[in-house]
Write an enzyme that holds these catalytic residues in place. Sequence first.
Site, mmCIF file in Angstrom:
data_model
loop_
_atom_site.group_PDB
_atom_site.id
_atom_site.type_symbol
_atom_site.label_atom_id
_atom_site.label_comp_id
_atom_site.label_asym_id
_atom_site.label_seq_id
_atom_site.Cartn_x
_atom_site.Cartn_y
_atom_site.Cartn_z
ATOM 1 N N THR A 110 0.961 -1.405 0.171
ATOM 2 C CA THR A 110 -0.310 0.277 0.486
ATOM 3 C C THR A 110 1.084 1.292 -0.410
ATOM 4 O O THR A 110 2.512 1.441 0.789
ATOM 5 C CB THR A 110 -0.999 0.190 1.626
ATOM 6 N N ASP A 111 0.387 2.204 -0.027
ATOM 7 C CA ASP A 111 0.892 3.599 -0.292
ATOM 8 C C ASP A 111 0.547 3.754 1.315
ATOM 9 O O ASP A 111 -0.114 3.801 2.175
ATOM 10 C CB ASP A 111 -0.008 4.696 -0.782
#
Length: 626
Positions: A320-321
């Site tokens: 994920t960011d």
Amino acid sequence: MLCITRACLLLLAVFNLTLPAVAMAFNPAAKDVSVRQMLGQKLMLDLRYYCEQAPVNGQCRTPMTTLPPELATLVRDYDIGGVILFAENLHSIEQIVQLNRDLQAAAGSAKLKLPLFISIDQEGGRVARLPRSLATSFAGNMAIGATYAAHGTKFAAEVGKVLADELLPLGINLNFAPTIDVNVNPQNPVINVRAFGENPQQVAELGGAMTAAMQQRGMIAALKHFPGHGDTEVDSHLGLPRVEHSIERINSVDLLPFARIIQQHNPGMIMTAHIQYPALDNSSFVSKDGETMLKPATLSRKILHDVLREQLGYNGVIVTDALDMAGIAKFFTHTEAVVQTFAAGADIALMPVKLQHPGELSALTVLLDALEAAVNKGEIKKAELAASYQRIVALKQQYPLLPAQTSVLKQVQQAQQTLGNAAHRHSELALAKAALTQVKPATAVWPFKLTEAKKLLLIMPDQSKAQALAAALQHYSKDHFVVDSISLQQTDVSRAAAQIAAADLVISGFIAPMQSLADIGGMDDLTGIANIAAAYERQTLQYETLLPLINTQQKPHVFLSLRAPYDISRYGQYADVVLASYAYNTAEDPAVMAAGNATYEALAQALLQQYPLTGTLPVTVAGYND
């Protein structure tokens, strides 16, 4: 050559005399690993700041440059899979090497004995975490895009190689790069020059060359930001962007670079974007404040599983960011966000909790308890958890995550010989020069020669950039200039008219758009971004007040577009010569040559007309190449 077999990894471990020899001798079989251990491998922690005591007022702002025992204990006891480092963690070669060795030693003493992913955002250009005077940071992706017409993928490959060669001796094994968003929106506040350009085929080709170069040198690359952040006007650090593209446009523009690089180069990781794509997933969720909203890609199973896994055939690791960004944190608790992104198909949660002082360390225990409960309740399927863990282990087996050198001294020596060396600085300057684009006039002949001017006035965004350009001009010119300057950070420009009148030639530079949180580090800089926004507004007003004065006095004028070239549509009319550099950063000492100020060295040589300008605009600039 990559160390891709378990036997090879074991051999490395045997010869590593400082890190535990068992650090690479792990059993990857999920059947022998507990649910909690697998979950620990799926977390990548942010250790940017750490205070020995809880701060009385505000957040902790003490950089974590040495590993505190309590954080080492967390890495060990919870079999943590990775960490991300920021500029605050990275001061000197010796310090960085020791910090990373201590982190790997903590992981090596855990039950699983899996080495850590030690990651960084070292994209080059706007986003570079290592000190620019220490490491080679280059001019960034859009500068590379500007070289494509003349040089093809040469510079993309060279930058990928140098980034890998400089990060690996420091003990950093995962680079969140390249950015392969297709920047089709001139108002994009967070991507712009971080993209190679607006042509998806060229973005795919350049991003693929950079990915291949990094991974061939032993560095894990992470493509970002899936499924594409190139057509937004909202920074996902600050809100939740939405892309209203059709399926056809998504496939032909946004997804194309990801699809091509997956097919051709097997990227180790792909990073998600906190962004809504209703054509890909129009399902909704109820936020923690009770608002019904479309699901963002990071938490969307349709996007991460159906599109990325099934449609594009990606079998690597999905990360994920940062989960502290407002695009997620504004709408979910951190536990909800991690549970949902794991259920959607993400393998690694980046920056899931804050651990900035002893009082916050229990948050990791609470998170893991909640994740384990989610597995037991079936919210995260056990079979998918085991498959995710196996993907992480497979990637850790494929790359030599521990440093090749057997001692701190040898590792430091290798890093000292590699970082910012003469060959790398030569490549840095070569890219800056090859990228520099003459947008105006349309012919090679300029209406004046800088060498015929004696008094120059530099109007620049701040004093360090004026100093960098002045120093480079004096260094590369055979003649001496008298150089005056105006910083757009000045509050008093009452002398500006007189300074313009006294000059033989004016060189002005502007940076648009303003810095984003990606430039300066992330959500911990939220207070600072308000100050930056106010300063940027003042700079814009100052600049737009000064431009008519230059024209009124009919002074020869060069305009330097120092970041996204879209501002040429607004300011190019005021100048006789317009150049785009796609980069603006200076090193800690802006006056030094061959030590991180390559953009200004390239600009100085171009202004002195010492080399032909071959760069081309990689995006559409209204009124010039549209």
